[in-house]
Write a protein that holds these residues in place. Structure first.
Motif, mmCIF file in Angstrom:
data_model
loop_
_atom_site.group_PDB
_atom_site.id
_atom_site.type_symbol
_atom_site.label_atom_id
_atom_site.label_comp_id
_atom_site.label_asym_id
_atom_site.label_seq_id
_atom_site.Cartn_x
_atom_site.Cartn_y
_atom_site.Cartn_z
ATOM 1 N N THR A 269 24.768 42.600 41.874
ATOM 2 C CA THR A 269 25.439 42.467 40.588
ATOM 3 C C THR A 269 26.923 42.806 40.719
ATOM 4 N N ALA A 270 27.254 43.820 41.517
ATOM 5 C CA ALA A 270 28.654 44.183 41.696
ATOM 6 C C ALA A 270 29.428 43.081 42.408
ATOM 7 N N LEU A 271 28.798 42.452 43.412
ATOM 8 C CA LEU A 271 29.457 41.364 44.127
ATOM 9 C C LEU A 271 29.727 40.185 43.214
ATOM 10 N N VAL A 276 33.454 36.863 39.978
ATOM 11 C CA VAL A 276 33.915 36.319 38.700
ATOM 12 C C VAL A 276 35.387 36.664 38.492
ATOM 13 N N GLY A 277 35.755 37.894 38.809
ATOM 14 C CA GLY A 277 37.148 38.293 38.666
ATOM 15 C C GLY A 277 38.077 37.525 39.576
ATOM 16 N N LEU A 278 37.584 37.117 40.742
ATOM 17 C CA LEU A 278 38.427 36.398 41.697
ATOM 18 C C LEU A 278 38.647 34.940 41.314
ATOM 19 N N PHE A 290 39.798 32.328 48.285
ATOM 20 C CA PHE A 290 38.693 33.098 47.724
ATOM 21 C C PHE A 290 37.976 33.864 48.825
ATOM 22 N N ALA A 291 37.766 33.212 49.983
ATOM 23 C CA ALA A 291 37.002 33.835 51.073
ATOM 24 C C ALA A 291 37.663 35.126 51.527
ATOM 25 N N ALA A 292 38.977 35.125 51.668
ATOM 26 C CA ALA A 292 39.676 36.316 52.136
ATOM 27 C C ALA A 292 39.533 37.455 51.135
ATOM 28 N N ARG A 293 39.697 37.168 49.855
ATOM 29 C CA ARG A 293 39.600 38.211 48.831
ATOM 30 C C ARG A 293 38.151 38.650 48.621
ATOM 31 N N TYR A 294 37.222 37.692 48.765
ATOM 32 C CA TYR A 294 35.808 38.043 48.638
ATOM 33 C C TYR A 294 35.376 38.953 49.781
ATOM 34 N N ALA A 295 35.885 38.703 50.984
ATOM 35 C CA ALA A 295 35.569 39.557 52.129
ATOM 36 C C ALA A 295 36.037 40.983 51.871
ATOM 37 N N GLU A 296 37.187 41.138 51.219
ATOM 38 C CA GLU A 296 37.673 42.475 50.877
ATOM 39 C C GLU A 296 36.720 43.154 49.895
ATOM 40 N N ALA A 297 36.232 42.382 48.914
ATOM 41 C CA ALA A 297 35.283 42.940 47.942
ATOM 42 C C ALA A 297 33.977 43.336 48.621
ATOM 43 N N MET A 311 31.021 34.777 60.503
ATOM 44 C CA MET A 311 30.218 33.582 60.257
ATOM 45 C C MET A 311 29.337 33.747 59.024
ATOM 46 N N PHE A 312 28.567 34.841 58.985
ATOM 47 C CA PHE A 312 27.700 35.071 57.830
ATOM 48 C C PHE A 312 28.519 35.370 56.577
ATOM 49 N N GLY A 313 29.679 36.009 56.749
ATOM 50 C CA GLY A 313 30.538 36.261 55.601
ATOM 51 C C GLY A 313 31.002 34.982 54.941
#
Length: 349
Positions: A269-271, A276-278, A290-297, A311-313
């Motif tokens: 749920t947190a992810l 959504v915020g990104l 998005f991928a770079a910022r999502y990886a940080e999250a 790869m899995f990320g």
């Protein structure tokens, strides 16, 4: 520190055989954990991993669980780190039965096509080789690869059963006079099952517990979350005592298992909230950004899963975008993703 093939005793008739993580830089295949159990006079092997070292460890484990006169080998799903030694069923010297999920037969027969399709989805999202090259390189690590044996049949060749465990209902199959329950889950990939060993109280999640967001192209996020929640209930009701899975190299008991499962659901749920915020108010994103910022999250939440890597990320990133309802605007590499229009072009109110 645990090593490939280490044996972890759960009780006098149940052993967890430990695998290892994927490391492409070191040409190391991931190897899934396997369970070896004796139900009455039946040897039960849940997944067979891959590599000769792991095969030898499986054979050692079969000698630790007591005498048996027949064998049952169960495959939880068709990924190569789970199926490489499946022909072990033919070498045990007793009448044997081997079952695999029918929805995973295509990928077991042609793993290259399955993984090329998976990697085509993430082209440009991580510094990885082209999909065919990456698939070929990865699959070359999984040797020997023997996913089928003389006794291999699908679960679906047997009529499904309605299984009542505590207050919950599952669809699946029973073996060994009901001591082994195979429950359909189909979250991590299309054919996935989980296994409940009634008499030892072991619930083996295999890869349904790999992380808060499923990575595979045929993953179903809702099914992953549903099975995690259901398994937590089984532990709360005392219907299961030990939790094992394919890749965290641990045995969790009772309240610890519930806490672990709740943690995965909270991460999910947190992810999604972070994702959504990104996307911003406009709901349009470029996947690479998005991928770079999502990886940080993901890193900030500690939600990288059992075997975190680039790869899995990237595969999780694509699945998260789809989970939010976004779709690519074209087939061009790194084309923007956005939410489809809520009305047909030209429609009138």
């Amino acid at each position: 520190m645990a090593a490939l093939g280490d044996l972890v005793g759960i009780d006098d008739r149940t052993v967890l055989v430990l695998g290892q993580e994927l490391d492409l830089e070191r040409d190391q295949p991931d190897v899934a954990n396997a369970l070896v159990h004796r139900a009455g006079d039946t040897l039960v092997v849940v997944d067979t991993g891959v590599t000769e070292v792991f095969r030898a460890a499986l054979r050692e484990a079969t000698g630790r669980v007591g005498p048996w006169s027949r064998a049952l080998v169960l495959t939880t799903h068709g990924h190569p780190d789970h199926v490489g030694n499946n022909d072990l069923a033919d070498e045990l010297g007793v009448p044997a039965e081997h079952r695999v999920p029918a929805p995973d037969l295509d990928q077991m027969r042609d793993p290259a096509a399955y993984w090329v399709r998976s990697f085509e989805r993430i082209a440009g999202l991580a510094p990885l080789p082209a999909p065919p090259v990456l698939a070929g390189r990865m699959l070359s690590l999984f040797r020997p690869m023997r996913p089928f044996g003389a006794t291999t049949r699908t679960y679906e060749e047997r009529a499904m059963e309605l299984l009542r465990i505590g207050s919950l209902r599952f669809i699946g199959w029973t073996f060994a006079d009901g001591a082994v329950r195979v429950l359909r889950s189909q979250g991590h990939c299309a054919g996935h099952v989980i296994v409940h060993l009634r008499d030892s109280g072991v619930l083996h999640l295999s890869d349904e517990g790999n992380g808060a967001c499923g990575a595979m192209a045929d993953a179903d996020q809702l099914k992953i979350q549903t099975v995690l929640a259901a398994v937590a209930v089984l532990f709360e009701q005392g219907e299961a005592e030990f939790l094992t899975d394919g890749h965290t190299f641990a045995v969790r008991r009772g309240a610890e298992a519930v806490s672990h499962l709740d943690g995965l659901l909270e991460q999910a749920t947190a992810l999604q909230g972070a994702a959504v915020g990104l996307t911003g108010e406009g709901g349009q994103v470029r996947p690479s950004t998005f991928a770079a910022r999502y990886a940080e999250a993901v890193a900030g939440l500690g939600a990288g899963g059992a075997n975190p890597n680039a790869m899995f990320g990237a595969m999780m990133t694509v699945n998260q975008l789809r989970e939010l309802g976004l779709r690519p605007e074209s087939g061009e590499p790194d084309a923007p993703w956005s939410r489809p229009a809520l009305r047909n072009p030209g429609a009138t109110t």
